[in-house]
Motif scaffolding. Structure first.
Motif, short mmCIF file in Angstrom:
data_model
loop_
_atom_site.label_atom_id
_atom_site.label_comp_id
_atom_site.label_asym_id
_atom_site.label_seq_id
_atom_site.Cartn_x
_atom_site.Cartn_y
_atom_site.Cartn_z
N THR A 143 29.57 101.77 88.43
CA THR A 143 29.83 103.09 89.00
C THR A 143 30.09 103.05 90.50
N ASP A 144 29.96 101.87 91.13
CA ASP A 144 30.38 101.72 92.52
C ASP A 144 31.85 101.35 92.61
N SER A 145 32.24 100.33 91.88
CA SER A 145 33.62 99.85 91.96
C SER A 145 34.54 100.57 90.99
N HIS A 146 33.97 101.21 89.97
CA HIS A 146 34.72 101.85 88.89
C HIS A 146 35.52 100.82 88.09
N LEU A 147 35.07 99.57 88.12
CA LEU A 147 35.63 98.51 87.30
C LEU A 147 34.68 98.23 86.14
N THR A 148 35.21 97.64 85.09
CA THR A 148 34.41 97.39 83.89
C THR A 148 34.02 95.92 83.81
N ALA A 149 32.74 95.68 83.51
CA ALA A 149 32.28 94.31 83.31
C ALA A 149 33.08 93.66 82.18
N LYS A 150 33.47 92.39 82.38
CA LYS A 150 34.34 91.71 81.43
C LYS A 150 33.54 91.15 80.26
N PRO A 151 33.83 91.59 79.03
CA PRO A 151 33.13 91.01 77.88
C PRO A 151 33.52 89.55 77.68
N ALA A 152 32.60 88.77 77.17
CA ALA A 152 32.89 87.36 76.89
C ALA A 152 34.00 87.25 75.85
N ARG A 153 34.87 86.28 76.06
CA ARG A 153 35.94 85.99 75.11
C ARG A 153 36.09 84.48 74.98
N PHE A 154 36.24 84.01 73.73
CA PHE A 154 36.50 82.59 73.48
C PHE A 154 37.29 82.49 72.18
N PRO A 155 38.02 81.41 71.98
CA PRO A 155 38.81 81.26 70.75
C PRO A 155 37.92 81.36 69.51
N GLY A 156 38.27 82.26 68.61
CA GLY A 156 37.51 82.43 67.38
C GLY A 156 36.48 83.54 67.42
N ILE A 157 36.32 84.20 68.56
CA ILE A 157 35.30 85.25 68.65
C ILE A 157 35.62 86.40 67.71
N GLU A 159 36.24 86.34 64.77
CA GLU A 159 35.68 86.11 63.44
C GLU A 159 34.23 86.60 63.34
N PHE A 160 33.65 87.02 64.45
CA PHE A 160 32.27 87.51 64.47
C PHE A 160 32.27 89.03 64.60
N LYS A 161 31.20 89.64 64.13
CA LYS A 161 30.97 91.06 64.38
C LYS A 161 30.53 91.20 65.83
N ILE A 162 31.20 92.09 66.58
CA ILE A 162 30.95 92.20 68.02
C ILE A 162 30.40 93.58 68.36
N ASP A 163 29.30 93.59 69.11
CA ASP A 163 28.69 94.83 69.62
C ASP A 163 28.89 94.85 71.13
N GLU A 164 29.75 95.76 71.61
CA GLU A 164 30.01 95.87 73.05
C GLU A 164 29.27 97.04 73.68
N GLU A 165 28.40 97.70 72.94
CA GLU A 165 27.74 98.90 73.42
C GLU A 165 26.29 98.69 73.85
N SER A 166 25.58 97.80 73.17
CA SER A 166 24.11 97.75 73.30
C SER A 166 23.63 96.99 74.53
N LEU A 167 24.36 95.97 74.96
CA LEU A 167 23.85 95.07 76.00
C LEU A 167 23.88 95.67 77.39
N PHE A 168 24.99 96.28 77.77
CA PHE A 168 25.18 96.70 79.16
C PHE A 168 24.08 97.63 79.68
#
Length: 490
Positions: A143-157, A159-168
């Protein structure tokens, strides 16, 4: 232990394992399961060259959890078991010719106290072996920079179920509350920065250049404290440049000569293994305040001291901002700059003409630290002046913040206020005219909120008398760090 070398603070690896433990416990409390995946920072090439921008600094969430300072890494934490896995780049043989011996998983395991270390190209296989239901990645708005934290990305990700809501929201909130081990590091970097500011106050004289203050600050912090990084671009404004809030950037790079009779507003902070300091000192270049400089300086100092006295757990940061505004406006009325009812001035938003920024901000691994506005906290106020606050939270123990009231004479804002029917009634134009070209005053301290109130970690001369005495006399000054409430003797 991590450190920059002999004589610098040693950071126990427990600091980072404790952060991982806190994260796992909070996620479990929330009913989350799966594997947390954080991606570290990457070195960025300077345009199309093979040279990188400056010296690499690790992404803040990543260093908070793992302590790792090298680029190109990933980290995984299994929520149910608490098991941590670090993934490091697999470098080609030629790496050794240019960059030194090839680091092995065993080297990283020893350095960072993480028993399982694999290569990044093994990440998909290793994560699959954990047989977890899902991956939790980091995605959320700063909320200072108004930029979004970059989620991890790697080849093959995919194929997994991804939750981008709970951690931040969980990890951002945890970073607001510092552990005793984190507080120890922050005390150290604030101590180093305080020492450097004190030295600069003695060194800088009329005829010097602003950039020389920046250069000396960076040199002292690195030479004496092992702080290779600054937490932000140094602000070394003299005279009218002191009214440019973020002076020192590429468009105005601390490039003016320092004239006799002006104030220097120097906002500088070192960084040690990611942890930030952020201190502003305002002082006369020639060692003697003029009458007008003293009036404005003491108005700001009274605002600073009032907040330090009143701030404690349970107190709203919004109320502290308003308190600082009230104290400063009252002083400005006393010296004849303003007229009228003080309550009405506050209600009108007049204070934002002289202090267009918020009272201060959370501080930790980022100089403007995360967690200021999360869904569970008060929303950003909309009222003029208050809308610039970087947080509206209620204070709690183990928060670290800056207290930085300021008073600036910024021509566009003054002109706007004089033309505003609501605001102009409080201004005394003929007195205000005397302060055109004055610049500004900011007094910024780094403080820890304790159960009993405020512990000021900053150690620099603050009153007019202390500053003049410090600049003009030959007191012996040493960098003395110790694990106590007062870090320096000066």
């Amino acid at each position: 232990m991590l450190s920059s070398g002999k004589g610098t603070l040693k950071i126990p690896l427990e600091l980072f394992s404790l952060n991982r433990e806190r994260l796992v416990n909070r996620l479990k409390e929330n009913g989350n399961s799966g594997v947390v995946i954080l991606q570290g920072g990457e070195e960025v090439s300077f345009y199309d060259t093979d040279t990188t921008y400056n010296v690499f600094r690790q992404e803040s969430y990543f260093i908070w959890a793992f302590g790792v300072t090298e680029p190109g890494c990933y980290g995984a934490i299994d929520i149910l078991s608490g098991v941590t896995i670090l993934f490091i780049p697999r470098h080609p043989a030629e790496y050794a010719f240019w960059m030194g011996p090839l680091p092995t998983p065993s080297d990283f395991s020893t350095k960072y106290g993480i028993s399982k270390v694999c290569y990044v190209d093994e990440i998909k296989e290793v994560i699959a072996g954990l047989k977890s239901s899902q991956i939790l990645t980091l995605k959320g708005l700063n909320t200072d920079s108004h930029l979004t934290a970059k989620p991890a990305r790697f080849p093959g990700i995919e194929e997994f179920k991804i939750d981008e809501e709970s951690l931040f929201p969980v990890i951002a909130d945890l970073r607001v509350y510092k552990t005793p081990l984190e507080i120890r590091v922050i005390k150290y970097v604030v101590a180093v920065s305080s020492y450097a500011h004190r030295r600069i106050m003695k060194m800088i004289k009329p005829g010097d250049w602003e950039y020389q203050a920046e250069s000396e600050f960076l040199n002292i912090c690195y030479k004496k404290g092992g702080c290779r990084h600054a937490s932000y671009t140094c602000i070394c404004g003299s005279g009218v440049n002191g009214a440019i809030l973020h002076y020192g950037h590429a468009g105005a790079p601390n490039k003016s000569p320092i004239q006799d009779g002006v104030l220097c507003l120097f906002d500088m902070g070192a960084n040690y293994f990611g942890y930030a300091a952020d201190i502003t000192c305002t002082f006369p270049a020639n060692g003697k305040f003029t009458d007008d400089q003293r009036l404005i300086y003491e108005a700001v100092l009274k605002a600073n001291f009032a907040v330090q006295k009143a701030a404690k757990p349970g107190v709203s940061w919004v109320d502290m901002h308003l308190l600082a505004n009230r104290v400063m406006l009252k002083e400005m009325k006393t010296i004849g700059l303003l007229k009228g009812n003080l309550d009405d001035m506050i209600e009108s938003g007049l204070a934002a003409i002289f202090q267009p920024h918020g009272l201060g901000h959370l501080m930790g691994l980022d100089v403007h630290d995360v967690g200021g506005y999360l869904a569970s906290n008060p929303k950003r106020p909309e009222k003029l002046g208050l809308n610039k606050l970087r947080t509206a939270r209620v204070l709690e123990a183990n928060m670290v913040l800056t207290i930085e009231p300021g008073c600036y004479f910024i021509d566009p804002l003054l002109d706007k206020a004089l033309q505003d029917e609501k605001l102009s009634q409080y201004l005394v134009p003929e007195v205000l005219e005397r302060f055109r070209g004055f610049g500004g005053v900011r007094i910024e301290d780094d403080v820890l909120i304790t159960e009993n109130g405020v512990l000021n970690l900053t150690c620099v001369p603050r009153t007019v008398e202390e500053i003049e005495d410090w600049i003009n006399n030959n007191q012996v000054d040493e960098l003395k760090y110790q694990d106590s409430e007062r870090l320096f003797v000066w």
